[in-house]
Design a protein around this motif. Sequence first.
Motif, short mmCIF file in Angstrom:
data_model
loop_
_atom_site.label_atom_id
_atom_site.label_comp_id
_atom_site.label_asym_id
_atom_site.label_seq_id
_atom_site.Cartn_x
_atom_site.Cartn_y
_atom_site.Cartn_z
N VAL A 30 0.87 -1.18 0.00
CA VAL A 30 0.00 0.00 0.00
C VAL A 30 0.90 1.22 0.00
O VAL A 30 1.79 1.34 0.85
CB VAL A 30 -0.91 0.02 1.25
N LEU A 55 -2.90 3.94 -2.41
CA LEU A 55 -3.88 4.36 -1.40
C LEU A 55 -3.15 5.12 -0.29
O LEU A 55 -2.06 4.73 0.12
CB LEU A 55 -4.52 3.08 -0.82
N ILE A 57 -2.68 5.82 3.49
CA ILE A 57 -2.97 5.00 4.68
C ILE A 57 -4.05 5.60 5.57
O ILE A 57 -4.64 4.90 6.39
CB ILE A 57 -1.70 4.69 5.52
N ALA A 79 5.31 6.65 5.78
CA ALA A 79 5.49 7.76 6.71
C ALA A 79 5.87 9.03 5.97
O ALA A 79 6.36 8.98 4.83
CB ALA A 79 6.59 7.43 7.73
N SER A 121 12.29 5.42 14.50
CA SER A 121 13.54 6.10 14.12
C SER A 121 14.35 6.47 15.36
O SER A 121 13.79 6.75 16.42
CB SER A 121 13.19 7.38 13.37
N TYR A 145 8.57 15.12 13.86
CA TYR A 145 8.77 13.77 13.30
C TYR A 145 9.07 12.77 14.42
O TYR A 145 8.47 11.68 14.49
CB TYR A 145 9.92 13.79 12.29
N1 LIG Z 1 15.79 5.59 5.63
C1 LIG Z 1 16.18 5.71 6.89
O1 LIG Z 1 17.37 5.91 7.17
C2 LIG Z 1 15.18 5.59 8.02
C3 LIG Z 1 15.63 5.78 9.33
C4 LIG Z 1 14.71 5.67 10.38
C5 LIG Z 1 13.38 5.35 10.12
N2 LIG Z 1 12.97 5.18 8.83
C6 LIG Z 1 11.55 4.86 8.60
O2 LIG Z 1 11.45 3.79 7.67
C7 LIG Z 1 10.28 3.92 6.89
C8 LIG Z 1 10.62 3.84 5.41
O3 LIG Z 1 11.49 4.91 5.09
P1 LIG Z 1 12.20 5.04 3.66
O4 LIG Z 1 13.56 5.57 3.90
O5 LIG Z 1 12.02 3.80 2.88
O6 LIG Z 1 11.36 6.23 3.04
P2 LIG Z 1 10.55 6.36 1.66
O7 LIG Z 1 10.09 7.77 1.55
O8 LIG Z 1 11.35 5.81 0.54
O9 LIG Z 1 9.31 5.40 1.94
C9 LIG Z 1 8.13 5.83 2.55
C10 LIG Z 1 6.98 5.39 1.65
O10 LIG Z 1 5.74 5.74 2.26
C11 LIG Z 1 4.88 6.24 1.27
N3 LIG Z 1 3.90 7.11 1.92
C12 LIG Z 1 4.10 8.30 2.52
N4 LIG Z 1 2.96 8.79 3.00
C13 LIG Z 1 1.99 7.87 2.70
C14 LIG Z 1 0.60 7.81 2.94
N5 LIG Z 1 -0.06 8.79 3.58
N6 LIG Z 1 -0.09 6.73 2.50
C15 LIG Z 1 0.55 5.72 1.84
N7 LIG Z 1 1.89 5.74 1.59
C16 LIG Z 1 2.59 6.80 2.02
C17 LIG Z 1 5.78 6.99 0.31
O11 LIG Z 1 5.21 7.17 -0.99
C18 LIG Z 1 7.00 6.07 0.28
O12 LIG Z 1 6.88 5.08 -0.73
C19 LIG Z 1 9.64 5.25 7.30
O13 LIG Z 1 8.63 4.96 8.26
C20 LIG Z 1 10.78 6.00 7.97
O14 LIG Z 1 10.32 6.93 8.93
C21 LIG Z 1 13.83 5.30 7.77
#
Ligand SMILES: NC(=O)c1ccc[n+]([C@@H]2O[C@H](COP(=O)([O-])OP(=O)(O)OC[C@H]3O[C@@H](n4cnc5c(N)ncnc54)[C@H](O)[C@@H]3O)[C@@H](O)[C@H]2O)c1
Length: 312
Positions: A30, A55, A57, A79, A121, A145
């Motif tokens: 999703v 969609l 979330i 997120a 995070s 955040y």
């Molecule tokens: N990348 C990092 O270093 C890191 C570190 C700590 C935590 N995180 C957490 O890991 C998770 C993934 O992060 P990532 O780096 O892959 O980021 P990313 O932005 O590549 O992935 C997040 C995905 O969520 C989707 N999204 C955002 N809002 C949405 C909504 N309202 N409905 C449906 N989809 C939605 C986006 O389109 C995206 O595909 C996140 O929760 C982030 O907070 C990432």
Amino acid sequence: MRVLVTGGAGFIGSNLVDRLLADGHDVVAVDDLSSGNGDNLARAAESDRFALRVLDICDPALADLATEVRPEVICHLAAQISVRRSVADPMRDARVNVEGTASVLMAAHRGGTRKVVFASSVAVYGRPATIPVPADAPADPRSPYAASKLSGETYLATFRALHGIEYTTLVLSNVYGPRQSPDGEAGVVAIFTDAMIGGTPTVVYGDGTQTRDYVYVDDVVEGFVRACGSRGDGRRFNLGTGIQTTDRRLHSLVADAAGSPDKPGFAQPRMGDLPAMAVDPVPAVEGLGWEPRTDLATGLKQTVEWARSRRR
Ligand SMILES: NC(=O)c1ccc[n+]([C@@H]2O[C@H](COP(=O)([O-])OP(=O)(O)OC[C@H]3O[C@@H](n4cnc5c(N)ncnc54)[C@H](O)[C@@H]3O)[C@@H](O)[C@H]2O)c1
């Protein structure tokens, strides 16, 4: 197993989708494609065990989808991921990260889901007193955040008490690897890599001594896969290496991997940046049998190879 992955078109989510499919599971992703990219799911789309639902979330249709799919596990990664954007627009951050997480948990309830695995995070630790930060360190959220991620953690415990939905929280340090966007603030590896293979200048903020804990995406995905089982129910773990790498050292390592000159420009430190961060992964070793396996040089080589292949 049937797994629903929110944020499945994103950097970490799409790598998780590919791994779950390779392990033989049925997967529904999703994603509203706000920062994710359909191209990340090109390989997954070839599988008849995979479906993408575009969609938000927060949309009540998520609960209908869960009722229809009845996922055993939901991996919740969707997120708003930008600390800076959360400061500029805390309401939007709260809508996606707080309301969105409540919506995912309601969907889990409606869909008879056994467990939710949540991506939190290291931002929740604020300015930690000890490094590497233990997983039971007190929370000290210093951005909307961080507050919204912490709130997500709290909601998991609440829904477990209310509805018996199990959870594991995975507190991710700085994740890097293929499919990370160089446009985001979180991805300094992606930013350096993109600049170096494109032959554009790189910038280190401050004097280069700031440290971060870089963990390779495949290792993080392994943590999610392990947490999908019953190990780690009701617990939170740090997924990091415990190793601090300075910005200057990271620049050298990426330059090495890319075969580029190791000559960054330097700029004023950015307000609010932490001087140091690393997390203690030992409880995840005990609780999930997880450990970070990819050393930084190897992970960076794979990241550079992927970034090059994308430009071809
Ligand atoms: N990348 C990092 O270093 C890191 C570190 C700590 C935590 N995180 C957490 O890991 C998770 C993934 O992060 P990532 O780096 O892959 O980021 P990313 O932005 O590549 O992935 C997040 C995905 O969520 C989707 N999204 C955002 N809002 C949405 C909504 N309202 N409905 C449906 N989809 C939605 C986006 O389109 C995206 O595909 C996140 O929760 C982030 O907070 C990432």
